[in-house]
Write a protein that holds these residues in place. Structure first.
Motif, PDB file in Angstrom:
ATOM      1  N   ALA A  33     -20.210  27.481  29.643  1.00  0.00           N
ATOM      2  CA  ALA A  33     -20.958  28.708  29.926  1.00  0.00           C
ATOM      3  C   ALA A  33     -22.351  28.357  30.951  1.00  0.00           C
ATOM      4  O   ALA A  33     -22.633  29.707  31.619  1.00  0.00           O
ATOM      5  CB  ALA A  33     -21.270  29.409  28.697  1.00  0.00           C
TER       6      ALA A  33
ATOM      7  N   HIS B 163     -17.928  40.744  26.683  1.00  0.00           N
ATOM      8  CA  HIS B 163     -18.006  39.426  26.170  1.00  0.00           C
ATOM      9  C   HIS B 163     -19.490  39.228  26.129  1.00  0.00           C
ATOM     10  O   HIS B 163     -20.392  39.445  27.068  1.00  0.00           O
ATOM     11  CB  HIS B 163     -17.542  38.673  27.156  1.00  0.00           C
TER      12      HIS B 163
ATOM     13  N   THR C  90     -15.239  31.798  26.386  1.00  0.00           N
ATOM     14  CA  THR C  90     -14.741  31.850  24.977  1.00  0.00           C
ATOM     15  C   THR C  90     -13.465  30.846  24.991  1.00  0.00           C
ATOM     16  O   THR C  90     -12.744  31.124  26.013  1.00  0.00           O
ATOM     17  CB  THR C  90     -14.514  33.225  24.453  1.00  0.00           C
TER      18      THR C  90
ATOM     19  N   GLU D 194     -20.797  36.140  24.946  1.00  0.00           N
ATOM     20  CA  GLU D 194     -21.067  34.849  25.599  1.00  0.00           C
ATOM     21  C   GLU D 194     -20.564  34.545  27.162  1.00  0.00           C
ATOM     22  O   GLU D 194     -19.662  35.319  27.576  1.00  0.00           O
ATOM     23  CB  GLU D 194     -20.197  33.561  24.853  1.00  0.00           C
ATOM     24  N   GLY D 195     -20.607  33.508  27.667  1.00  0.00           N
ATOM     25  CA  GLY D 195     -20.306  33.196  28.954  1.00  0.00           C
ATOM     26  C   GLY D 195     -18.873  32.477  29.021  1.00  0.00           C
ATOM     27  O   GLY D 195     -18.434  32.556  30.086  1.00  0.00           O
TER      28      GLY D 195
ATOM     29  N   ARG E  17     -17.252  40.010  33.099  1.00  0.00           N
ATOM     30  CA  ARG E  17     -17.905  39.828  31.964  1.00  0.00           C
ATOM     31  C   ARG E  17     -17.336  40.843  30.631  1.00  0.00           C
ATOM     32  O   ARG E  17     -17.099  40.696  29.497  1.00  0.00           O
ATOM     33  CB  ARG E  17     -19.428  39.841  31.924  1.00  0.00           C
TER      34      ARG E  17
ATOM     35  N   HIS F 113     -17.086  35.919  33.132  1.00  0.00           N
ATOM     36  CA  HIS F 113     -16.884  35.261  32.024  1.00  0.00           C
ATOM     37  C   HIS F 113     -15.687  34.245  32.247  1.00  0.00           C
ATOM     38  O   HIS F 113     -14.873  34.449  32.771  1.00  0.00           O
ATOM     39  CB  HIS F 113     -16.371  36.266  30.915  1.00  0.00           C
TER      40      HIS F 113
ATOM     41  N   THR G   2     -12.519  32.281  30.202  1.00  0.00           N
ATOM     42  CA  THR G   2     -11.785  32.316  29.095  1.00  0.00           C
ATOM     43  C   THR G   2     -10.766  30.960  29.211  1.00  0.00           C
ATOM     44  O   THR G   2     -10.313  30.690  30.136  1.00  0.00           O
ATOM     45  CB  THR G   2     -10.920  33.464  28.811  1.00  0.00           C
TER      46      THR G   2
END
Length: 356
Positions: A263, A344, A349, A346-347, A341, A271, A273
């Motif tokens: 992140a 989400h 996941t 958080e930056g 993003r 974002h 993943t």
């Protein structure tokens, strides 16, 4: 008649200057192995010298600097009586932070603090640091060994280091380069590396009562050997990859775990993943989790879970990147993607379950 001296002395206070001098002599041969053409002078000066005229080939050189230690992993080395691997960990923690921005590692200094100078032990630590510097492509230009009697026990020690690298301004890697649709490539760790050892020691020693000398079947070796496995040094691999493929960013997976470190290089509007099903963490991670009944999210916040470095590249560079890493013997795979993003928080996941 010789007058008897009863006054205090440095030696009586526990500091052995002669032992320190002996340690310096023993380590000189290892430091020489790390020298680059830009290094001037030898070990023993007040400062290490690096010829900055080498930077003239850069249009706008940026110096990158980092400092770190190896945490409570030093306790494992002390208990095992093995001192020539902990230096690899130190170099990795410092220089792999520097290479993340695309910088070439140039030179490093170290600081070794001991309760009592055992020359051969100090030399073994420096040997490991020097070997690590060779693997990172940097020079070891100096350092300090400090004896702290009364503060540390006779067998206690700690290590720290600082490093410097250089990168051309217009080749700086990071969040500004990352785009939606980019691919996240994971590079395998060599084990626990040098983070989370306070949790590991608490779980395996205090709670599970395991011994360092005991053979652990699922590990295929003793617990001590597993815990002392040196941190993989990715510096030269990342530099080679940057020359071969279009790399947008790297993330060194250290304290805080995979998602939190990834992140750090993701821009606010995007974002990352990461799909757990793309790899199976090594046996040591499962051992720590089960022995301490540690929840998965807590493990992932503390340990690297089998990934030591990540690269973010555009989709069209994935095949080239994976081939380049494979050619260098680096186990790497596609682990995730960069998306909008959206909702989400958080930056980055983690999704899915780990492969068996």
């Amino acid at each position: 008649m010789t007058e008897k001296t009863t006054g205090a002395s440095y030696a009586a206070a526990g500091v052995d200057i002669d032992a320190g001098d002996r340690a310096v002599e023993l380590m000189k041969e290892w430091v020489k192995k790390t020298q680059r053409p830009e290094v001037l002078g030898g070990l023993g000066g007040f400062a290490g010298l690096f010829d900055a005229s080498a930077l003239k080939r850069y249009e706008r050189p940026l110096l990158a600097s980092a400092t770190d230690g190896v945490g409570t992993k030093v306790d494992i080395a002390r208990r095992m009586g093995v001192y020539d691997t902990i230096g690899h960990d130190l170099v990795a923690m410092v220089m792999d932070d520097i290479v993340v921005c695309g910088a070439e590692p140039l030179f490093m200094t170290d600081y070794i603090c001991v309760g009592k100078v055992h020359p051969e032990r100090v030399a073994a630590i420096v040997k490991g640091i020097a070997e690590g510097c060779v693997l990172a492509g940097c020079a070891l230009v100096g350092g300090e060994t400090a004896e702290h009697p009364g503060l540390l026990g006779p067998d206690d020690f700690d290590v720290a280091g600082a490093g410097t690298g250089v990168v051309e301004y217009d080749r700086l890697l990071g969040a500004d380069r990352i785009r939606e649709g980019d691919t996240v490539i994971a590079m395998a760790s060599s084990g626990l590396h040098s983070n989370g050892y306070s949790l590991v020691r608490h779980v395996l020693f205090d709670r599970a009562g395991m011994s360092l000398e005991g053979h652990v079947e699922e590990l295929g070796r003793t617990l001590g050997e597993e815990l002392l496995e040196p941190t993989k040094i990715y510096s030269l691999d990342c530099m080679a990859l940057t020359r071969t493929a279009d790399v947008h960013a790297y993330s060194h997976i250290t304290g805080g775990g995979l998602a939190a470190n990834l992140a750090r290089v993701i821009p606010e509007h995007l974002h990352a993943t990461v799909d757990r099903s793309t790899w199976a963490p090594g046996a040591i991670f499962d051992l720590v989790g089960k022995a301490g009944q540690v929840e998965r999210l807590e493990l992932e916040k503390t340990l690297n879970m089998g990934v030591g470095m990540m690269a973010v590249v555009p989709q069209e560079s994935v095949d080239v990147a994976l081939t380049a890493l494979a050619d260098r013997g680096v186990d790497a795979w596609v682990a995730g993607e960069i998306v909008d993003r959206g909702e989400h928080a958080e930056g980055a996941t983690m999704t899915g379950d780990y492969a068996n």
